[in-house]
Design a protein around this motif. Structure first.
Motif, PDB file in Angstrom:
ATOM      1  N   ILE A  79       0.848  -1.194   0.000  1.00 45.37           N
ATOM      2  CA  ILE A  79       0.000   0.000   0.000  1.00 45.37           C
ATOM      3  C   ILE A  79       0.882   1.242   0.000  1.00 45.37           C
ATOM      4  O   ILE A  79       1.733   1.409   0.872  1.00 45.37           O
ATOM      5  N   ASN A  80       0.684   2.110  -1.012  1.00 45.15           N
ATOM      6  CA  ASN A  80       1.457   3.348  -1.083  1.00 45.15           C
ATOM      7  C   ASN A  80       0.612   4.553  -1.479  1.00 45.15           C
ATOM      8  O   ASN A  80       1.139   5.622  -1.758  1.00 45.15           O
ATOM      9  N   ASP A  81      -0.724   4.374  -1.486  1.00 49.79           N
ATOM     10  CA  ASP A  81      -1.591   5.476  -1.905  1.00 49.79           C
ATOM     11  C   ASP A  81      -2.927   5.374  -1.173  1.00 49.79           C
ATOM     12  O   ASP A  81      -3.227   4.361  -0.539  1.00 49.79           O
ATOM     13  N   ARG A  82      -3.735   6.409  -1.267  1.00 47.12           N
ATOM     14  CA  ARG A  82      -5.076   6.440  -0.696  1.00 47.12           C
ATOM     15  C   ARG A  82      -6.108   6.306  -1.810  1.00 47.12           C
ATOM     16  O   ARG A  82      -5.912   6.805  -2.914  1.00 47.12           O
ATOM     17  N   GLY A  83      -7.193   5.663  -1.494  1.00 48.14           N
ATOM     18  CA  GLY A  83      -8.272   5.444  -2.439  1.00 48.14           C
ATOM     19  C   GLY A  83      -8.657   3.986  -2.398  1.00 48.14           C
ATOM     20  O   GLY A  83      -8.191   3.254  -1.521  1.00 48.14           O
ATOM     21  N   PRO A  84      -9.451   3.503  -3.286  1.00 49.98           N
ATOM     22  CA  PRO A  84     -10.199   4.267  -4.298  1.00 49.98           C
ATOM     23  C   PRO A  84     -11.367   5.003  -3.649  1.00 49.98           C
ATOM     24  O   PRO A  84     -11.852   4.612  -2.589  1.00 49.98           O
ATOM     25  N   PHE A  85     -11.807   6.046  -4.285  1.00 50.70           N
ATOM     26  CA  PHE A  85     -12.884   6.862  -3.746  1.00 50.70           C
ATOM     27  C   PHE A  85     -14.163   6.680  -4.538  1.00 50.70           C
ATOM     28  O   PHE A  85     -14.884   7.626  -4.828  1.00 50.70           O
ATOM     29  N   VAL A  86     -14.442   5.425  -4.882  1.00 56.91           N
ATOM     30  CA  VAL A  86     -15.671   5.031  -5.561  1.00 56.91           C
ATOM     31  C   VAL A  86     -16.394   4.063  -4.627  1.00 56.91           C
ATOM     32  O   VAL A  86     -15.783   3.106  -4.129  1.00 56.91           O
ATOM     33  N   LYS A  87     -17.661   4.304  -4.376  1.00 59.14           N
ATOM     34  CA  LYS A  87     -18.430   3.485  -3.435  1.00 59.14           C
ATOM     35  C   LYS A  87     -18.335   2.001  -3.793  1.00 59.14           C
ATOM     36  O   LYS A  87     -18.482   1.616  -4.947  1.00 59.14           O
ATOM     37  N   GLY A  88     -18.059   1.185  -2.775  1.00 57.77           N
ATOM     38  CA  GLY A  88     -17.990  -0.265  -2.955  1.00 57.77           C
ATOM     39  C   GLY A  88     -16.625  -0.799  -3.310  1.00 57.77           C
ATOM     40  O   GLY A  88     -16.385  -1.999  -3.218  1.00 57.77           O
ATOM     41  N   ARG A  89     -15.707   0.062  -3.679  1.00 55.04           N
ATOM     42  CA  ARG A  89     -14.355  -0.388  -4.021  1.00 55.04           C
ATOM     43  C   ARG A  89     -13.460  -0.291  -2.808  1.00 55.04           C
ATOM     44  O   ARG A  89     -13.501   0.697  -2.070  1.00 55.04           O
ATOM     45  N   ILE A  90     -12.637  -1.334  -2.587  1.00 63.16           N
ATOM     46  CA  ILE A  90     -11.785  -1.357  -1.399  1.00 63.16           C
ATOM     47  C   ILE A  90     -10.304  -1.196  -1.716  1.00 63.16           C
ATOM     48  O   ILE A  90      -9.514  -0.876  -0.830  1.00 63.16           O
ATOM     49  N   VAL A  91      -9.928  -1.426  -2.977  1.00 62.22           N
ATOM     50  CA  VAL A  91      -8.519  -1.330  -3.337  1.00 62.22           C
ATOM     51  C   VAL A  91      -8.391  -0.936  -4.801  1.00 62.22           C
ATOM     52  O   VAL A  91      -9.224  -1.300  -5.632  1.00 62.22           O
ATOM     53  N   ASP A  92      -7.360  -0.156  -5.082  1.00 62.53           N
ATOM     54  CA  ASP A  92      -7.035   0.256  -6.446  1.00 62.53           C
ATOM     55  C   ASP A  92      -5.627  -0.255  -6.714  1.00 62.53           C
ATOM     56  O   ASP A  92      -4.684   0.140  -6.022  1.00 62.53           O
ATOM     57  N   LEU A  93      -5.482  -1.136  -7.679  1.00 63.55           N
ATOM     58  CA  LEU A  93      -4.211  -1.813  -7.939  1.00 63.55           C
ATOM     59  C   LEU A  93      -3.406  -1.136  -9.044  1.00 63.55           C
ATOM     60  O   LEU A  93      -3.960  -0.521  -9.950  1.00 63.55           O
ATOM     61  N   SER A  94      -2.095  -1.328  -8.984  1.00 64.15           N
ATOM     62  CA  SER A  94      -1.244  -0.920 -10.101  1.00 64.15           C
ATOM     63  C   SER A  94      -1.585  -1.815 -11.294  1.00 64.15           C
ATOM     64  O   SER A  94      -2.178  -2.888 -11.140  1.00 64.15           O
ATOM     65  N   LYS A  95      -1.182  -1.392 -12.474  1.00 61.83           N
ATOM     66  CA  LYS A  95      -1.476  -2.172 -13.672  1.00 61.83           C
ATOM     67  C   LYS A  95      -0.817  -3.551 -13.620  1.00 61.83           C
ATOM     68  O   LYS A  95      -1.417  -4.553 -14.001  1.00 61.83           O
ATOM     69  N   ALA A  96       0.419  -3.627 -13.112  1.00 64.09           N
ATOM     70  CA  ALA A  96       1.116  -4.915 -13.014  1.00 64.09           C
ATOM     71  C   ALA A  96       0.383  -5.863 -12.070  1.00 64.09           C
ATOM     72  O   ALA A  96       0.254  -7.055 -12.355  1.00 64.09           O
ATOM     73  N   ALA A  97      -0.110  -5.340 -10.956  1.00 61.29           N
ATOM     74  CA  ALA A  97      -0.844  -6.168 -10.002  1.00 61.29           C
ATOM     75  C   ALA A  97      -2.160  -6.649 -10.616  1.00 61.29           C
ATOM     76  O   ALA A  97      -2.538  -7.815 -10.465  1.00 61.29           O
ATOM     77  N   ALA A  98      -2.842  -5.759 -11.316  1.00 62.63           N
ATOM     78  CA  ALA A  98      -4.104  -6.124 -11.975  1.00 62.63           C
ATOM     79  C   ALA A  98      -3.874  -7.207 -13.021  1.00 62.63           C
ATOM     80  O   ALA A  98      -4.677  -8.138 -13.161  1.00 62.63           O
ATOM     81  N   LYS A  99      -2.764  -7.108 -13.739  1.00 64.98           N
ATOM     82  CA  LYS A  99      -2.432  -8.115 -14.753  1.00 64.98           C
ATOM     83  C   LYS A  99      -2.180  -9.473 -14.108  1.00 64.98           C
ATOM     84  O   LYS A  99      -2.630 -10.502 -14.622  1.00 64.98           O
ATOM     85  N   LYS A 100      -1.504  -9.497 -12.957  1.00 62.41           N
ATOM     86  CA  LYS A 100      -1.190 -10.761 -12.275  1.00 62.41           C
ATOM     87  C   LYS A 100      -2.444 -11.521 -11.852  1.00 62.41           C
ATOM     88  O   LYS A 100      -2.430 -12.741 -11.798  1.00 62.41           O
ATOM     89  N   ILE A 101      -3.523 -10.787 -11.533  1.00 65.44           N
ATOM     90  CA  ILE A 101      -4.754 -11.485 -11.125  1.00 65.44           C
ATOM     91  C   ILE A 101      -5.774 -11.522 -12.267  1.00 65.44           C
ATOM     92  O   ILE A 101      -6.937 -11.838 -12.055  1.00 65.44           O
ATOM     93  N   ASP A 102      -5.292 -11.210 -13.467  1.00 62.02           N
ATOM     94  CA  ASP A 102      -6.094 -11.343 -14.690  1.00 62.02           C
ATOM     95  C   ASP A 102      -7.411 -10.564 -14.631  1.00 62.02           C
ATOM     96  O   ASP A 102      -8.480 -11.112 -14.876  1.00 62.02           O
ATOM     97  N   MET A 103      -7.295  -9.255 -14.331  1.00 65.45           N
ATOM     98  CA  MET A 103      -8.502  -8.429 -14.260  1.00 65.45           C
ATOM     99  C   MET A 103      -8.498  -7.266 -15.243  1.00 65.45           C
ATOM    100  O   MET A 103      -9.401  -6.444 -15.221  1.00 65.45           O
ATOM    101  N   LEU A 104      -7.499  -7.187 -16.108  1.00 62.16           N
ATOM    102  CA  LEU A 104      -7.397  -6.048 -17.020  1.00 62.16           C
ATOM    103  C   LEU A 104      -8.614  -5.925 -17.929  1.00 62.16           C
ATOM    104  O   LEU A 104      -9.091  -4.815 -18.183  1.00 62.16           O
ATOM    105  N   ASN A 105      -9.125  -7.030 -18.421  1.00 64.75           N
ATOM    106  CA  ASN A 105     -10.295  -6.965 -19.313  1.00 64.75           C
ATOM    107  C   ASN A 105     -11.585  -6.631 -18.565  1.00 64.75           C
ATOM    108  O   ASN A 105     -12.463  -5.980 -19.108  1.00 64.75           O
ATOM    109  N   ASP A 106     -11.683  -7.093 -17.318  1.00 65.89           N
ATOM    110  CA  ASP A 106     -12.892  -6.843 -16.535  1.00 65.89           C
ATOM    111  C   ASP A 106     -12.942  -5.418 -15.996  1.00 65.89           C
ATOM    112  O   ASP A 106     -14.016  -4.843 -15.858  1.00 65.89           O
ATOM    113  N   GLY A 107     -11.807  -4.872 -15.622  1.00 69.73           N
ATOM    114  CA  GLY A 107     -11.760  -3.516 -15.085  1.00 69.73           C
ATOM    115  C   GLY A 107     -12.027  -3.450 -13.590  1.00 69.73           C
ATOM    116  O   GLY A 107     -11.253  -2.881 -12.846  1.00 69.73           O
TER     117      GLY A 107
END
Length: 120
Positions: A79-107
């Motif tokens: 963790i190195n940042d604050r957010g996400p500030f969208v209701k229901g979201r608990i974490v905002d990942l770097s692009k590399a982290a998102a790629k590792k869990i295969d979520m780039l297409n889903d968003g």
């Protein structure tokens, strides 16, 4: 008066239980490319290739495991940042982290976040 204080303290503790227990479930998103090089709340620059994330409450430097509940893939991020500030979201990942869990297409995906090493 002391009963009121006790009720207030218990209410405040119950609001933060998901983080204190070390496990939280909710939605994850990832940083848009336009944030590359921007300063994060910790003062570090956002680097898409690093395994980092934003969380509303966890201390900077906390290591967490994020698991995509759709496919079971997980990634460890710092963790190195604050957010996400969208209701229901608990974490905002770097692009590399998102790629590792295969979520780039889903968003946005359902995840479980588990604290591995706390900086508190």
């Amino acid at each position: 008066m002391s009963k009121i204080i006790a009720v207030v303290i218990l209410a405040m503790l119950s609001l933060s239980l998901p983080v204190q227990k070390g496990v939280e479930r909710g939605k994850a998103s990832f940083y848009a490319d336009k944030f590359k090089g921007c300063k994060t709340a910790s003062g570090e620059k956002y680097i898409p290739s690093k395994l980092t994330a934003a969380h509303k409450k966890l201390a900077f430097g906390t290591l967490v495991k994020v698991t995509n509940l759709k496919n079971g893939k997980s990634v460890k991020v710092t963790i190195n940042d604050r957010g996400p500030f969208v209701k229901g979201r608990i974490v905002d990942l770097s692009k590399a982290a998102a790629k590792k869990i295969d979520m780039l297409n889903d968003g946005v995906v359902d995840v479980e976040l588990k604290i591995l090493k706390s900086k508190n």
